[in-house]
Write an enzyme that holds these catalytic residues in place. Structure first.
Site, PDB file in Angstrom:
ATOM      1  N   PHE A   1     -22.854   7.062  -4.526  1.00 19.03           N
ATOM      2  CA  PHE A   1     -22.440   5.720  -4.953  1.00 19.03           C
ATOM      3  C   PHE A   1     -23.354   4.610  -4.434  1.00 19.03           C
ATOM      4  CE2 PHE A   1     -20.009   6.715  -1.074  1.00 19.03           C
ATOM      5  CZ  PHE A   1     -20.365   5.638  -0.267  1.00 19.03           C
TER       6      PHE A   1
ATOM      7  N   ARG B   1      -8.514  -4.382   9.609  1.00 18.18           N
ATOM      8  CA  ARG B   1      -8.390  -3.203   8.750  1.00 18.18           C
ATOM      9  C   ARG B   1      -6.962  -3.077   8.205  1.00 18.18           C
ATOM     10  NH1 ARG B   1     -12.716  -0.700   8.064  1.00 18.18           N
ATOM     11  NH2 ARG B   1     -11.823   1.260   7.339  1.00 18.18           N
TER      12      ARG B   1
ATOM     13  N   THR C   1      -9.155   1.565   1.556  1.00 23.44           N
ATOM     14  CA  THR C   1     -10.349   1.331   0.730  1.00 23.44           C
ATOM     15  C   THR C   1     -10.020   1.410  -0.752  1.00 23.44           C
ATOM     16  OG1 THR C   1     -11.745   2.217   2.483  1.00 23.44           O
ATOM     17  CG2 THR C   1     -12.703   2.125   0.274  1.00 23.44           C
TER      18      THR C   1
ATOM     19  N   ARG D   1      -6.357  -5.695  -0.370  1.00 21.80           N
ATOM     20  CA  ARG D   1      -6.827  -4.813  -1.443  1.00 21.80           C
ATOM     21  C   ARG D   1      -5.737  -4.496  -2.458  1.00 21.80           C
ATOM     22  NH1 ARG D   1     -10.495  -1.377   2.695  1.00 21.80           N
ATOM     23  NH2 ARG D   1     -12.433  -2.542   2.423  1.00 21.80           N
TER      24      ARG D   1
ATOM     25  N   HIS E   1     -14.853  -6.194   2.793  1.00 20.89           N
ATOM     26  CA  HIS E   1     -15.408  -5.178   3.692  1.00 20.89           C
ATOM     27  C   HIS E   1     -15.021  -5.592   5.092  1.00 20.89           C
ATOM     28  CE1 HIS E   1     -18.338  -2.755   5.951  1.00 20.89           C
ATOM     29  NE2 HIS E   1     -18.484  -3.855   6.675  1.00 20.89           N
TER      30      HIS E   1
END
Length: 140
Positions: free
Chosen positions: A59, A87, A93, A104, A117
């Site tokens: 990727f 986090r 993710t 997210r 990120h």
């Protein structure tokens, strides 16, 4: 509990949709302080260098292309256990696996365009911070 710093990027998918303020509010509401911030358009060389750890991954080229597709906001966040807290605020993710109320889950478009990120460890945070900021640009 330890006061620490972590590194954050608000990615092109989020800046394109004017979500920068909403994302920063999530950090600040959770007790993290923004001690350095700048909006930049990463060059290909910057993105390749920053994500060099993923160079052999399939990727990599798509990630670099995405990260240079528009402006990003690079930041240093400071607070108690800042790495772990950031986090937690970001979520998994893959937004499909992220908990409700995380950045997210609420804002990401896909696993690649996942809005943010964040450093995965204090040591990584220190390296990532130095990649984008001089010491005098960080004002606590």
């Amino acid at each position: 509990m330890a006061l620490e710093r972590t590194f954050s990027i608000i990615k092109p998918d989020a800046t394109r949709r004017n979500l920068t303020g909403k994302i920063i509010d999530r950090f600040e509401s959770a007790g993290l302080r923004v001690v350095a911030s700048k909006r930049i358009h990463m060059t290909k060389a910057q993105a390749e260098g920053f994500y060099a750890v993923h160079k052999e991954r399939p990727f990599f080229n798509d990630l670099v292309s995405f990260m240079i597709s528009g402006p990003v906001v690079v930041q240093v966040l400071e607070g108690e256990n800042a790495v772990a807290k950031n986090r937690e605020i970001m979520g998994a993710t893959n937004p499909a696996n992220a908990d409700a109320g995380t950045i997210r889950k609420d804002f990401a478009e896909s696993i690649e365009a996942n809005s943010v990120h964040g450093s995965d460890a204090p040591e990584t945070a220190a390296e990532e911070i130095k990649y984008f900021f001089k010491d005098e640009e960080i004002v606590g």
